[in-house]
Design a protein around this motif. Structure first.
Motif, mmCIF file in Angstrom:
data_model
loop_
_atom_site.group_PDB
_atom_site.id
_atom_site.type_symbol
_atom_site.label_atom_id
_atom_site.label_comp_id
_atom_site.label_asym_id
_atom_site.label_seq_id
_atom_site.Cartn_x
_atom_site.Cartn_y
_atom_site.Cartn_z
ATOM 1 N N LEU A 229 62.205 4.885 -39.768
ATOM 2 C CA LEU A 229 61.496 5.964 -39.083
ATOM 3 C C LEU A 229 60.810 5.465 -37.817
ATOM 4 O O LEU A 229 60.934 6.064 -36.746
ATOM 5 C CB LEU A 229 60.466 6.612 -40.014
ATOM 6 C CG LEU A 229 59.575 7.680 -39.375
ATOM 7 C CD1 LEU A 229 60.392 8.855 -38.865
ATOM 8 C CD2 LEU A 229 58.503 8.131 -40.360
ATOM 9 N N GLU B 211 61.701 6.483 -33.927
ATOM 10 C CA GLU B 211 60.725 7.027 -32.980
ATOM 11 C C GLU B 211 60.733 6.208 -31.690
ATOM 12 O O GLU B 211 60.773 6.766 -30.580
ATOM 13 C CB GLU B 211 59.327 7.020 -33.591
ATOM 14 C CG GLU B 211 58.268 7.519 -32.615
ATOM 15 C CD GLU B 211 56.857 7.281 -33.102
ATOM 16 O OE1 GLU B 211 56.017 8.159 -32.837
ATOM 17 O OE2 GLU B 211 56.578 6.227 -33.711
ATOM 18 N N VAL C 226 59.812 13.700 -35.504
ATOM 19 C CA VAL C 226 59.824 12.267 -35.794
ATOM 20 C C VAL C 226 58.461 11.657 -35.481
ATOM 21 O O VAL C 226 57.936 10.847 -36.250
ATOM 22 C CB VAL C 226 60.965 11.568 -35.018
ATOM 23 C CG1 VAL C 226 60.858 10.059 -35.120
ATOM 24 C CG2 VAL C 226 62.322 12.052 -35.527
#
Length: 192
Positions: free
Chosen positions: A124, A128, A143
């Motif tokens: 994640l 980003e 996100v």
């Protein structure tokens, strides 16, 4: 979000990853992040001619279950001419599709998930970072919101004195992908 049972999670504790879905399908969903830009940001890769068959077979195995193949124009951020690209679009009947989730519960799930490819939280945060680096306007609100929630969870854990597992990042995988960044490479891509 889609389950990741073989990369950022396991069959008994799947992680979460993103995928592209058709806008008409997205519009039918009730999501806490109720707006989505018209553009989807990403990176196009040129596959050397001698590796096209090998890469296509690999991607078909990895992506074809619950995905459809689409060809679409890719518009480089530098404003140069669009190039035709192949993308895999997730379908509603994909059994790995999780659908909309409460963002806080999703961030907590991501914080705890891990699979053979590493920690779900690393996926994640790197997603980003990659999205933000593509262009000044390329960030993704969903996100970023999840990443901010994840960072807050991590701060709470650290402040509570609980031990947080520290993992070394995996070694980068070797591949023959090349990021298309200039007109010469785009022309070569069109010829392949």
């Amino acid at each position: 979000m889609f389950n990741s049972q073989d990369h950022r999670g396991t069959p008994t504790a799947p992680g979460r990853v993103v995928t592209l879905i058709e806008r008409s399908f997205w519009a039918s969903l009730a999501d806490s992040h109720d707006s989505a830009p018209e553009k989807v940001w990403g990176t196009a890769y040129r596959i050397k001619a001698e590796h096209v068959t090998e890469v296509a077979e690999y991607l078909d195995i990895r992506e074809i279950n619950g995905y459809t193949i689409h060809y679409t124009p890719f518009h480089p951020a530098d404003g140069s001419a669009p190039i035709r690209t192949l993308v895999y679009i997730g379908t509603p009947d994909n059994d790995q599709f999780v659908g909309p989730q409460d963002p806080q519960a999703l961030a907590e799930h991501i914080q705890q998930s891990e699979g053979p490819s590493g920690l779900n939280r690393d996926y994640l945060l790197e997603l980003e970072k990659a999205l933000n680096e593509l262009s000044p306007e390329s960030g993704d609100a969903h996100v970023t919101d999840l990443s901010n929630r994840l960072r807050e969870i991590e701060r709470r854990i650290q402040n509570s004195g609980a031990k947080v597992a520290v993992h070394e990042p995996p070694e980068p995988m070797s591949h023959e992908f090349t990021k298309v960044s200039n007109m010469d490479e785009q022309e070569q891509t069109k010829k392949v």
